[in-house]
Design a protein around this motif. Structure first.
Motif, short mmCIF file in Angstrom:
data_model
loop_
_atom_site.label_atom_id
_atom_site.label_comp_id
_atom_site.label_asym_id
_atom_site.label_seq_id
_atom_site.Cartn_x
_atom_site.Cartn_y
_atom_site.Cartn_z
N ALA A 177 0.82 -1.21 0.00
CA ALA A 177 0.00 0.00 0.00
C ALA A 177 0.86 1.26 0.00
N CYS A 178 2.06 1.18 0.54
CA CYS A 178 2.93 2.35 0.57
C CYS A 178 3.34 2.80 -0.83
N GLY A 179 3.26 1.91 -1.80
CA GLY A 179 3.66 2.26 -3.16
C GLY A 179 2.50 2.58 -4.08
N ILE A 180 1.30 2.76 -3.51
CA ILE A 180 0.12 2.96 -4.34
C ILE A 180 -0.07 4.41 -4.78
N THR A 181 0.78 5.30 -4.28
CA THR A 181 0.60 6.72 -4.55
C THR A 181 0.60 7.05 -6.04
N THR A 182 1.40 6.35 -6.82
CA THR A 182 1.48 6.64 -8.26
C THR A 182 0.21 6.22 -8.99
N GLN A 183 -0.63 5.41 -8.36
CA GLN A 183 -1.87 4.95 -8.99
C GLN A 183 -3.08 5.78 -8.58
N MET A 184 -2.84 6.82 -7.78
CA MET A 184 -3.97 7.58 -7.25
C MET A 184 -3.95 9.04 -7.69
N THR A 185 -3.21 9.36 -8.71
CA THR A 185 -3.07 10.75 -9.14
C THR A 185 -4.12 11.17 -10.16
N GLU A 187 -6.16 10.76 -14.03
CA GLU A 187 -5.64 10.65 -15.39
C GLU A 187 -6.49 11.47 -16.36
N VAL A 188 -5.91 11.76 -17.50
CA VAL A 188 -6.60 12.48 -18.56
C VAL A 188 -6.61 11.59 -19.80
N LEU A 189 -7.80 11.35 -20.36
CA LEU A 189 -7.93 10.52 -21.55
C LEU A 189 -8.51 11.36 -22.70
N GLU A 190 -7.87 11.33 -23.85
CA GLU A 190 -8.40 12.01 -25.03
C GLU A 190 -9.35 11.06 -25.74
N VAL A 191 -10.65 11.31 -25.59
CA VAL A 191 -11.65 10.39 -26.12
C VAL A 191 -12.17 10.82 -27.50
N ALA A 192 -11.87 12.04 -27.92
CA ALA A 192 -12.25 12.53 -29.25
C ALA A 192 -11.30 13.66 -29.64
N LYS A 193 -11.45 14.15 -30.88
CA LYS A 193 -10.54 15.18 -31.35
C LYS A 193 -10.58 16.43 -30.50
N ASP A 194 -11.75 16.79 -30.04
CA ASP A 194 -11.90 18.02 -29.25
C ASP A 194 -12.47 17.74 -27.87
N ARG A 198 -11.34 13.63 -17.79
CA ARG A 198 -10.47 13.69 -16.62
C ARG A 198 -11.08 12.89 -15.47
N SER A 199 -10.26 12.15 -14.77
CA SER A 199 -10.71 11.41 -13.59
C SER A 199 -9.92 11.88 -12.38
N TYR A 200 -10.59 11.99 -11.24
CA TYR A 200 -9.97 12.41 -10.00
C TYR A 200 -10.26 11.39 -8.91
N ARG A 201 -9.33 11.24 -8.03
CA ARG A 201 -9.53 10.36 -6.87
C ARG A 201 -9.55 11.26 -5.63
N GLU A 202 -10.70 11.30 -4.98
CA GLU A 202 -10.87 12.18 -3.84
C GLU A 202 -11.45 11.42 -2.65
N PRO A 203 -11.05 11.78 -1.44
CA PRO A 203 -11.66 11.17 -0.26
C PRO A 203 -13.11 11.59 -0.13
N LEU A 204 -13.99 10.65 0.17
CA LEU A 204 -15.42 10.94 0.22
C LEU A 204 -15.97 11.01 1.64
N GLY A 205 -15.38 10.30 2.57
CA GLY A 205 -15.91 10.34 3.92
C GLY A 205 -15.59 9.09 4.71
N VAL A 206 -16.25 8.96 5.85
CA VAL A 206 -15.98 7.87 6.80
C VAL A 206 -16.65 6.59 6.32
N VAL A 207 -15.95 5.49 6.44
CA VAL A 207 -16.50 4.19 6.08
C VAL A 207 -16.31 3.24 7.26
N ALA A 208 -17.02 2.13 7.23
CA ALA A 208 -16.87 1.10 8.26
C ALA A 208 -16.55 -0.21 7.57
N ALA A 209 -15.84 -1.09 8.27
CA ALA A 209 -15.48 -2.38 7.70
C ALA A 209 -15.53 -3.46 8.76
N ILE A 210 -16.03 -4.62 8.40
CA ILE A 210 -15.99 -5.80 9.27
C ILE A 210 -14.99 -6.76 8.63
#
Length: 220
Positions: A177-185, A187-194, A198-210
Motif C-alpha cells: 500500500a505504501c507504493g500505491i501513490t502513483t496509482q492515485m493521481t 488521469e486524462v484521456l483524449e476520447v475525441a478530437k476536441d 479527466r478522472s480524480y480520486r478524492e476522499p469521500l468520507g468515513v467508512v466502516a469495515a468488518i
C-alpha cells in the motif's frame, strides 16, 4: 469519475488524525518493557521483535482473570457502558479470552463523530503525507510483530509460529500500500478530437469495515 474512499490508519498513532471505532481488541501486554535495538527482517525465520515473545502469552494456557475489551474512541481506550457482552473463546481450548461489548447506540455515534472530525483534516492531507503515515504504520507492525502474533494465537487457536506468518502477510499488504501513490493521481484521456475525460480520486468520507480474522484494514 472514479473516487477513492480513505480511512485513517490507527496504528500511525500520533501522526494520524484522531478517529474512533467500536470494539477494538486489547492485547495483554507489558508496555513498560524497553524495545530492543536488534535489526528487523521481513522473514518470520529471522525476525526478532522489538519486544520479546516471552512478554506475551504465546501458548494456549488459560487466562486466570480475562479482561473486558474496551472501545477505542478519539485515540483513547474507553470502557463500554454496554449491558450485553460477547464471550470470546480460544478455539484451541475453549478457554475464555475476553468479553467484547455490544456497544450502545451512543458509543457507536461517538465513534462515527470522532471519525467525521478526523476526516476534515485527512481530506486536506496530501497524498505523500498519507504515504509517510503508512510508512510509520509498517514500522509499528514490525516493532510489535510478536505482540500481534500473540493476540492471534489466543483468539484464533493457532500456533505462535503460524500466527507470526499471518502477521507477515498483513505486513506485506501494508508495504504494498505504501507504493500505491502513483496509482492515485488521476488521469486524462483524449476520447475525441476536441474532447478529453479527466478522472480524480478524492476522499469521500468515513467508512466502516468488518474484517475477517485479524486482517489489517486501511485505505488511502
Amino acid at each position: 469519475m472514479r473516487r477513492a474512499i480513505p480511512t485513517v490508519a490507527n496504528a500511525a498513532r500520533q501522526s494520524a488524525p484522531r478517529m474512533g471505532r467500536a470494539s477494538t481488541k486489547l492485547s495483554r501486554t507489558n508496555p513498560s518493557r524497553a524495545p530492543s535495538s536488534r535489526q528487523l527482517h521481513s522473514s518470520t525465520q529471522r525476525f526478532s521483535a522489538a519486544i520479546p515473545a516471552a512478554s506475551y502469552t504465546t501458548t494456549h494456557e488459560q487466562i486466570q482473570s480475562p479482561l473486558d475489551t474496551p472501545n477505542f474512541i478519539d485515540n483513547q481506550f474507553v470502557t463500554s457502558q454496554a449491558t450485553k457482552w460477547i464471550d470470546l473463546h480460544d478455539p484451541a481450548t475453549n478457554n475464555l479470552v475476553t468479553r467484547v461489548p455490544q456497544s450502545t447506540d451512543e458509543e457507536l455515534k461517538a465513534a462515527v463523530d470522532s471519525a467525521q472530525k478526523a476526516f476534515k483534516t485527512w481530506r486536506d492531507t496530501s497524498l505523500l503525507h498519507r504515504q509517510q503515515i503508512m510508512f510509520k504504520y509498517v514500522a509499528l507492525i514490525r516493532e510489535n510483530w510478536d505482540r500481534l502474533a500473540a493476540s492471534i494465537t489466543l483468539e484464533q487457536g493457532k500456533t505462535f509460529a503460524d500466527a507470526k506468518g499471518d502477521v507477515l502477510r498483513g505486513l506485506q499488504v501494508a508495504e504494498t500500500a505504501c507504493g500505491i501513490t502513483t496509482q492515485m493521481t488521476g488521469e486524462v484521456l483524449e476520447v475525441a478530437k476536441d474532447m478529453e475525460t479527466r478522472s480524480y480520486r478524492e476522499p469521500l468520507g468515513v467508512v466502516a469495515a468488518i474484517c475477517p480474522f485479524s486482517m489489517f484494514y486501511f485505505s488511502f
